[in-house]
Motif scaffolding. Structure first.
Motif, PDB file in Angstrom:
ATOM      1  N   ILE A 122      43.485  39.249  41.381  1.00  0.00           N
ATOM      2  CA  ILE A 122      44.586  38.731  40.579  1.00  0.00           C
ATOM      3  C   ILE A 122      45.906  38.823  41.343  1.00  0.00           C
ATOM      4  O   ILE A 122      46.699  37.880  41.364  1.00  0.00           O
ATOM      5  CB  ILE A 122      44.659  39.465  39.228  1.00  0.00           C
ATOM      6  N   VAL A 123      46.146  39.927  42.002  1.00  0.00           N
ATOM      7  CA  VAL A 123      47.379  40.095  42.784  1.00  0.00           C
ATOM      8  C   VAL A 123      47.422  39.084  43.922  1.00  0.00           C
ATOM      9  O   VAL A 123      48.464  38.489  44.203  1.00  0.00           O
ATOM     10  CB  VAL A 123      47.507  41.545  43.307  1.00  0.00           C
ATOM     11  N   LYS A 124      46.285  38.847  44.573  1.00  0.00           N
ATOM     12  CA  LYS A 124      46.218  37.850  45.653  1.00  0.00           C
ATOM     13  C   LYS A 124      46.610  36.469  45.129  1.00  0.00           C
ATOM     14  O   LYS A 124      47.398  35.752  45.754  1.00  0.00           O
ATOM     15  CB  LYS A 124      44.810  37.812  46.240  1.00  0.00           C
ATOM     16  N   VAL A 139      48.347  31.534  36.145  1.00  0.00           N
ATOM     17  CA  VAL A 139      47.112  32.292  36.327  1.00  0.00           C
ATOM     18  C   VAL A 139      46.654  32.673  34.925  1.00  0.00           C
ATOM     19  O   VAL A 139      47.396  33.292  34.163  1.00  0.00           O
ATOM     20  CB  VAL A 139      47.329  33.552  37.191  1.00  0.00           C
ATOM     21  N   LEU A 140      45.448  32.275  34.567  1.00  0.00           N
ATOM     22  CA  LEU A 140      44.894  32.525  33.246  1.00  0.00           C
ATOM     23  C   LEU A 140      43.758  33.537  33.375  1.00  0.00           C
ATOM     24  O   LEU A 140      42.820  33.326  34.142  1.00  0.00           O
ATOM     25  CB  LEU A 140      44.366  31.219  32.642  1.00  0.00           C
ATOM     26  N   GLN A 198      36.768  35.944  33.474  1.00  0.00           N
ATOM     27  CA  GLN A 198      37.093  34.740  34.241  1.00  0.00           C
ATOM     28  C   GLN A 198      38.569  34.748  34.592  1.00  0.00           C
ATOM     29  O   GLN A 198      39.398  35.211  33.811  1.00  0.00           O
ATOM     30  CB  GLN A 198      36.765  33.510  33.397  1.00  0.00           C
ATOM     31  N   VAL A 199      38.895  34.231  35.769  1.00  0.00           N
ATOM     32  CA  VAL A 199      40.288  34.076  36.193  1.00  0.00           C
ATOM     33  C   VAL A 199      40.435  32.657  36.732  1.00  0.00           C
ATOM     34  O   VAL A 199      39.686  32.238  37.615  1.00  0.00           O
ATOM     35  CB  VAL A 199      40.672  35.105  37.287  1.00  0.00           C
ATOM     36  N   ASP A 200      41.384  31.905  36.157  1.00  0.00           N
ATOM     37  CA  ASP A 200      41.667  30.533  36.593  1.00  0.00           C
ATOM     38  C   ASP A 200      43.095  30.475  37.102  1.00  0.00           C
ATOM     39  O   ASP A 200      43.992  31.074  36.510  1.00  0.00           O
ATOM     40  CB  ASP A 200      41.550  29.551  35.426  1.00  0.00           C
ATOM     41  N   SER A 201      43.305  29.742  38.180  1.00  0.00           N
ATOM     42  CA  SER A 201      44.668  29.532  38.657  1.00  0.00           C
ATOM     43  C   SER A 201      44.911  28.040  38.841  1.00  0.00           C
ATOM     44  O   SER A 201      44.015  27.302  39.246  1.00  0.00           O
ATOM     45  CB  SER A 201      44.923  30.280  39.969  1.00  0.00           C
TER      46      SER A 201
END
Length: 54
Positions: free
Chosen positions: A12-14, A24-25, A35-38
């Motif tokens: 997330i930090v990256k 960033v979701l 899940q992480v979406d950008s």
């Protein structure tokens, strides 16, 4: 509160350090990051609009 692994935090930090405009979701399920979406935003002016601003 669920524990967040260092791997997920690093990811997330990256994303946050690499994006200039956008979002960033982070999706959670039962308190866990699943899940992480950008999305990065890029806007370009049309040549006709650039010329009319002079």
């Amino acid at each position: 509160m669920a524990l967040i692994t260092q791997e997920k935090l690093d990811y997330i930090v990256k994303l946050l350090t690499e994006i200039n405009y956008g979002s960033v979701l982070i999706t959670l399920h039962d308190g866990q990051i699943t899940q992480v979406d950008s999305t990065e935003k890029n806007r370009f002016l049309a040549k006709s609009k650039v010329a009319s601003h002079k």
